[in-house]
Motif scaffolding. Structure first.
Motif, PDB file in Angstrom:
ATOM      1  N   GLU A  61       0.855  -1.253   0.111  1.00  0.00           N
ATOM      2  CA  GLU A  61       0.239   0.058  -0.018  1.00  0.00           C
ATOM      3  C   GLU A  61       0.916   1.210  -0.080  1.00  0.00           C
ATOM      4  N   ASN A  62       2.170   1.161   0.050  1.00  0.00           N
ATOM      5  CA  ASN A  62       3.114   2.250   0.079  1.00  0.00           C
ATOM      6  C   ASN A  62       3.907   2.586  -0.989  1.00  0.00           C
ATOM      7  N   TYR A  63       3.516   1.620  -1.995  1.00  0.00           N
ATOM      8  CA  TYR A  63       4.559   1.974  -3.167  1.00  0.00           C
ATOM      9  C   TYR A  63       3.869   3.196  -3.754  1.00  0.00           C
ATOM     10  N   GLY A 168       7.584 -11.375  17.387  1.00  0.00           N
ATOM     11  CA  GLY A 168       8.194 -10.185  16.675  1.00  0.00           C
ATOM     12  C   GLY A 168       7.341  -9.089  16.966  1.00  0.00           C
ATOM     13  N   GLY A 169       8.176  -7.834  16.857  1.00  0.00           N
ATOM     14  CA  GLY A 169       7.278  -6.645  17.242  1.00  0.00           C
ATOM     15  C   GLY A 169       7.475  -5.375  16.307  1.00  0.00           C
ATOM     16  N   GLY A 170       7.996  -5.961  14.961  1.00  0.00           N
ATOM     17  CA  GLY A 170       8.137  -5.050  13.791  1.00  0.00           C
ATOM     18  C   GLY A 170       6.880  -4.958  12.931  1.00  0.00           C
ATOM     19  N   ASP A 171       7.001  -4.267  11.702  1.00  0.00           N
ATOM     20  CA  ASP A 171       5.972  -4.196  10.765  1.00  0.00           C
ATOM     21  C   ASP A 171       5.530  -5.677  10.237  1.00  0.00           C
ATOM     22  N   SER A 172       6.536  -6.276  10.052  1.00  0.00           N
ATOM     23  CA  SER A 172       6.184  -7.802   9.591  1.00  0.00           C
ATOM     24  C   SER A 172       5.393  -8.710  10.600  1.00  0.00           C
ATOM     25  N   ALA A 173       5.785  -8.355  11.741  1.00  0.00           N
ATOM     26  CA  ALA A 173       4.865  -9.237  12.878  1.00  0.00           C
ATOM     27  C   ALA A 173       3.445  -8.508  12.593  1.00  0.00           C
ATOM     28  N   MET A 174       3.411  -7.422  12.721  1.00  0.00           N
ATOM     29  CA  MET A 174       2.033  -6.608  12.526  1.00  0.00           C
ATOM     30  C   MET A 174       1.266  -7.010  11.338  1.00  0.00           C
ATOM     31  N   GLU A 175       2.021  -7.053  10.258  1.00  0.00           N
ATOM     32  CA  GLU A 175       1.343  -7.569   9.000  1.00  0.00           C
ATOM     33  C   GLU A 175       0.887  -8.973   9.139  1.00  0.00           C
ATOM     34  N   GLU A 176       1.832  -9.960   9.483  1.00  0.00           N
ATOM     35  CA  GLU A 176       1.495 -11.341   9.563  1.00  0.00           C
ATOM     36  C   GLU A 176       0.253 -11.645  10.441  1.00  0.00           C
ATOM     37  N   ILE A 190       3.804 -12.329  20.346  1.00  0.00           N
ATOM     38  CA  ILE A 190       4.826 -12.498  21.279  1.00  0.00           C
ATOM     39  C   ILE A 190       5.818 -11.461  21.103  1.00  0.00           C
ATOM     40  N   HIS A 191       6.051 -10.605  22.126  1.00  0.00           N
ATOM     41  CA  HIS A 191       7.235  -9.608  21.793  1.00  0.00           C
ATOM     42  C   HIS A 191       8.019  -9.355  23.045  1.00  0.00           C
ATOM     43  N   ARG A 192       9.420  -9.177  22.806  1.00  0.00           N
ATOM     44  CA  ARG A 192      10.500  -9.335  23.881  1.00  0.00           C
ATOM     45  C   ARG A 192      10.465  -8.129  24.550  1.00  0.00           C
ATOM     46  N   ARG A 193       9.792  -7.241  24.263  1.00  0.00           N
ATOM     47  CA  ARG A 193       9.961  -5.803  25.045  1.00  0.00           C
ATOM     48  C   ARG A 193       8.471  -5.344  25.494  1.00  0.00           C
ATOM     49  N   ASP A 194       8.405  -3.930  26.015  1.00  0.00           N
ATOM     50  CA  ASP A 194       7.013  -3.460  26.279  1.00  0.00           C
ATOM     51  C   ASP A 194       6.512  -2.538  25.246  1.00  0.00           C
ATOM     52  N   LEU A 196       6.181  -1.859  20.913  1.00  0.00           N
ATOM     53  CA  LEU A 196       6.361  -2.373  19.612  1.00  0.00           C
ATOM     54  C   LEU A 196       7.213  -1.458  18.519  1.00  0.00           C
ATOM     55  N   ARG A 197       8.012  -2.130  17.751  1.00  0.00           N
ATOM     56  CA  ARG A 197       9.051  -1.253  16.913  1.00  0.00           C
ATOM     57  C   ARG A 197       8.259  -0.829  15.664  1.00  0.00           C
ATOM     58  N   ALA A 198       6.992  -1.726  15.488  1.00  0.00           N
ATOM     59  CA  ALA A 198       6.123  -1.317  14.076  1.00  0.00           C
ATOM     60  C   ALA A 198       5.761  -0.248  13.914  1.00  0.00           C
ATOM     61  N   ALA A 253       8.468 -13.713  12.964  1.00  0.00           N
ATOM     62  CA  ALA A 253       8.590 -12.771  12.021  1.00  0.00           C
ATOM     63  C   ALA A 253       9.523 -11.496  12.816  1.00  0.00           C
ATOM     64  N   ILE A 254      10.864 -11.946  12.814  1.00  0.00           N
ATOM     65  CA  ILE A 254      11.845 -11.614  13.593  1.00  0.00           C
ATOM     66  C   ILE A 254      12.957 -10.787  12.758  1.00  0.00           C
ATOM     67  N   GLY A 255      12.590 -10.529  11.478  1.00  0.00           N
ATOM     68  CA  GLY A 255      13.529  -9.896  10.757  1.00  0.00           C
ATOM     69  C   GLY A 255      14.064 -10.737   9.704  1.00  0.00           C
ATOM     70  N   GLU A 300      19.015  -0.487   6.915  1.00  0.00           N
ATOM     71  CA  GLU A 300      18.235   0.574   7.195  1.00  0.00           C
ATOM     72  C   GLU A 300      16.935   0.713   6.803  1.00  0.00           C
ATOM     73  N   TYR A 301      16.671   0.747   5.453  1.00  0.00           N
ATOM     74  CA  TYR A 301      15.190   1.309   5.065  1.00  0.00           C
ATOM     75  C   TYR A 301      14.487  -0.059   4.743  1.00  0.00           C
ATOM     76  N   ARG A 302      15.041  -0.974   3.798  1.00  0.00           N
ATOM     77  CA  ARG A 302      14.386  -2.223   3.422  1.00  0.00           C
ATOM     78  C   ARG A 302      13.023  -2.272   2.892  1.00  0.00           C
ATOM     79  N   GLN A 303      12.693  -1.033   2.086  1.00  0.00           N
ATOM     80  CA  GLN A 303      11.656  -1.064   1.520  1.00  0.00           C
ATOM     81  C   GLN A 303      11.676  -1.318   0.039  1.00  0.00           C
ATOM     82  N   ALA A 304      10.230  -1.516  -0.591  1.00  0.00           N
ATOM     83  CA  ALA A 304      10.386  -2.150  -2.033  1.00  0.00           C
ATOM     84  C   ALA A 304      10.837  -0.770  -2.714  1.00  0.00           C
TER      85      ALA A 304
HETATM   86  P1  NAP Z   1      12.317  -5.513  12.169  1.00  0.00           P
HETATM   87  O1  NAP Z   1      11.676  -4.199  11.832  1.00  0.00           O
HETATM   88  O2  NAP Z   1      13.961  -5.554  12.160  1.00  0.00           O
HETATM   89  O3  NAP Z   1      11.647  -6.181  13.566  1.00  0.00           O
HETATM   90  C1  NAP Z   1      11.891  -7.498  13.864  1.00  0.00           C
HETATM   91  C2  NAP Z   1      11.240  -7.738  15.113  1.00  0.00           C
HETATM   92  O4  NAP Z   1      11.798  -8.982  15.565  1.00  0.00           O
HETATM   93  C3  NAP Z   1      11.565  -6.391  16.401  1.00  0.00           C
HETATM   94  O5  NAP Z   1      10.619  -6.189  16.940  1.00  0.00           O
HETATM   95  C4  NAP Z   1      12.687  -7.353  17.094  1.00  0.00           C
HETATM   96  O6  NAP Z   1      12.477  -6.933  18.657  1.00  0.00           O
HETATM   97  C5  NAP Z   1      12.081  -8.828  17.149  1.00  0.00           C
HETATM   98  N1  NAP Z   1      13.286  -9.745  17.058  1.00  0.00           N
HETATM   99  C6  NAP Z   1      14.370  -9.848  16.422  1.00  0.00           C
HETATM  100  N2  NAP Z   1      14.974 -10.759  16.925  1.00  0.00           N
HETATM  101  C7  NAP Z   1      14.152 -11.365  17.729  1.00  0.00           C
HETATM  102  C8  NAP Z   1      14.545 -12.590  18.458  1.00  0.00           C
HETATM  103  N3  NAP Z   1      15.666 -13.513  18.422  1.00  0.00           N
HETATM  104  N4  NAP Z   1      13.536 -13.055  19.400  1.00  0.00           N
HETATM  105  C9  NAP Z   1      12.477 -12.307  19.503  1.00  0.00           C
HETATM  106  N5  NAP Z   1      12.162 -11.062  18.809  1.00  0.00           N
HETATM  107  C10 NAP Z   1      13.091 -10.642  18.035  1.00  0.00           C
HETATM  108  O7  NAP Z   1      12.034  -6.554  10.797  1.00  0.00           O
HETATM  109  P2  NAP Z   1      10.466  -6.440  10.007  1.00  0.00           P
HETATM  110  O8  NAP Z   1       9.344  -6.494  11.007  1.00  0.00           O
HETATM  111  O9  NAP Z   1      10.682  -7.788   9.332  1.00  0.00           O
HETATM  112  O10 NAP Z   1      10.618  -5.257   8.941  1.00  0.00           O
HETATM  113  C11 NAP Z   1      11.927  -5.202   8.382  1.00  0.00           C
HETATM  114  C12 NAP Z   1      11.494  -3.780   7.361  1.00  0.00           C
HETATM  115  O11 NAP Z   1      10.570  -4.045   6.520  1.00  0.00           O
HETATM  116  C13 NAP Z   1      11.166  -2.600   8.004  1.00  0.00           C
HETATM  117  O12 NAP Z   1      11.876  -1.616   7.602  1.00  0.00           O
HETATM  118  C14 NAP Z   1       9.747  -2.629   7.999  1.00  0.00           C
HETATM  119  O13 NAP Z   1       9.074  -1.153   8.091  1.00  0.00           O
HETATM  120  C15 NAP Z   1       9.540  -3.012   6.728  1.00  0.00           C
HETATM  121  N6  NAP Z   1       8.206  -3.675   6.458  1.00  0.00           N
HETATM  122  C16 NAP Z   1       7.048  -3.042   6.019  1.00  0.00           C
HETATM  123  C17 NAP Z   1       5.785  -3.525   5.799  1.00  0.00           C
HETATM  124  C18 NAP Z   1       4.655  -2.715   5.127  1.00  0.00           C
HETATM  125  O14 NAP Z   1       4.633  -1.466   5.294  1.00  0.00           O
HETATM  126  N7  NAP Z   1       3.790  -3.157   4.845  1.00  0.00           N
HETATM  127  C19 NAP Z   1       5.539  -4.940   5.868  1.00  0.00           C
HETATM  128  C20 NAP Z   1       6.542  -5.752   6.578  1.00  0.00           C
HETATM  129  C21 NAP Z   1       7.978  -5.072   6.903  1.00  0.00           C
HETATM  130  P3  NAP Z   1      12.887  -5.546  19.171  1.00  0.00           P
HETATM  131  O15 NAP Z   1      11.921  -4.535  18.795  1.00  0.00           O
HETATM  132  O16 NAP Z   1      13.182  -5.750  20.459  1.00  0.00           O
HETATM  133  O17 NAP Z   1      14.374  -5.264  18.325  1.00  0.00           O
END
Ligand code: NAP
Length: 327
Positions: A61-63, A168-176, A190-194, A196-198, A253-255, A300-304
């Motif tokens: 949705e962001n391209y 996971g706590g990032g955008d991927s985790a939210m999307e999934e 399930i997120h390791r902190r209190d 979200l990074r998303a 969904a941890i990156g 850093e950015y990892r976007q399409a």
């Molecule tokens: P990410 O932003 O690096 O987030 C990874 C998450 O996993 C973090 O919350 C991290 O925790 C957690 N994590 C990492 N290693 C872990 C472990 N061993 N055990 C438990 N938790 C762990 O990765 P991502 O969510 O895949 O996103 C990557 C990039 O793609 C980002 O730039 C994101 O914006 C983008 N993306 C965009 C969309 C969209 O816009 N539709 C969708 C998906 C991804 P901490 O927070 O504690 O570090």
């Protein structure tokens, strides 16, 4: 041009995500006759596909240019057609190793064939990370209910109306997790902190679902079940206390990790994080004539859209480099 009877390509692009296809579009329009080596599908243990991570994404949705959004696979299909329209040659193989020690460069393909190139653009992206637990990896194959791709596997009957967990706590985790709320009776992130990074919008989209929750300050330390997952063992990151949670599916969904294995002996300089190191505002690597673009070189950015922009830069850099060398 030929060397010992084999033709030497002016530019070979390795990878077929937004970076690879954009490099191919620019290089083919510059009449460099690019070859794009797109890879072959494999399980690792979740699917790794030509087209890259967007093949495992629902709506993009962001391209810019797609006001209604577009599905990831549809978008990659359009990128490929656009590259082929200008003459990009597509090779359905993996590159297994690269020899950049002499010129022309030599790329060894999965079939055993060798490909020669004056310049190379590496755009191999990144693959999903796993927690690395023995039972997680065991149950990630053969329908055990553990996966690193909800979009690929989440709609399977075994997950319908079940309690599912996403790590996971990032955008991927939210999307999934948002995707899973459509099928599951309940979804626990399930997120390791209190916190979200998303991004806020992705958090809100998930948390607005009636069957969505976040389990804070917990890590998964074991996965339970013989043939199929029955639950997870959680450890509290604050108190160290352990507990069990019953789930019928676990989505990791941890990156991601950059896909650089095939260049591990090729002398390409990497960042400490494992991503390819680029020279300033350029796609040039430390090896003259080898360029990199997209997630493989961007922690850093990892976007399409940023990957596509980097693909464009790499093709322009390669074109100038070839021109300067008279190739
Ligand atoms: P990410 O932003 O690096 O987030 C990874 C998450 O996993 C973090 O919350 C991290 O925790 C957690 N994590 C990492 N290693 C872990 C472990 N061993 N055990 C438990 N938790 C762990 O990765 P991502 O969510 O895949 O996103 C990557 C990039 O793609 C980002 O730039 C994101 O914006 C983008 N993306 C965009 C969309 C969209 O816009 N539709 C969708 C998906 C991804 P901490 O927070 O504690 O570090």
């Amino acid at each position: 041009m030929s060397e010992n009877g084999s033709s030497v390509h002016r530019v070979v692009i390795i990878g077929s995500g937004p970076a690879g296809w954009t490099a191919a579009i620019y290089a083919s329009r510059a009449e460099l006759d690019p070859v794009c080596v797109i890879g072959v599908p494999r399980q690792d243990p979740s699917p790794v596909l030509p087209g890259g991570q967007l093949m495992l994404t629902t709506d993009v949705e962001n391209y810019p240019g797609f006001p209604e959004g577009v599905s990831g696979p549809e978008m990659m299909d359009m990128f490929q057609k656009q590259a082929e329209r200008f003459g990009t040659k597509v090779v359905n193989e993996d590159v297994q190793s690269c020899d950049f020690s002499s010129r022309p460069f030599k790329l060894k393909l999965g079939s055993g064939e060798e490909m020669l190139a004056h310049s190379v653009i590496i755009a191999t992206g990144a693959t999903a990370n796993w927690l690395g637990l023995e039972n997680e990896l065991r149950l990630a194959t053969g329908g055990g209910g553990v996966s690193a791709c909800a979009v690929c596997d989440g709609a399977l009957p075994i997950f319908r109306d079940q309690h599912l967990a996403v790590v996971g706590g990032g955008d991927s985790a939210m999307e999934e997790a948002t995707f899973l709320t459509k099928f599951a009776s309940r979804v626990s992130v399930i997120h390791r902190r209190d916190s979200l990074r998303a991004s806020k919008i992705m958090q809100e989209r998930y948390l607005s679902q009636p069957n969505a929750e976040v389990v804070w300050n917990k890590t998964v330390v074991d996965v339970l079940g013989d043939e199929r997952i029955t639950g997870v063992v959680l450890e509290d990151t604050v108190t160290g206390e352990r507990s069990e949670m019953e789930v019928a599916g676990l989505f990791i969904a941890i990156g991601h990790t950059p896909a650089t294995k095939f260049i591990e002996d090729a002398g390409i300089e990497l960042e400490d994080t494992g991503y390819i190191k680029l020279g300033g505002h350029s796609s040039a690597t430390n090896i003259d004539g080898v360029f990199a673009a997209g997630d493989v070189a961007d922690s850093e950015y990892r976007q399409a859209i940023t990957a596509a922009g980097m693909g464009c830069m790499a093709a322009l850099d390669a074109e100038r480099w070839l021109g300067a060398k008279g190739l």
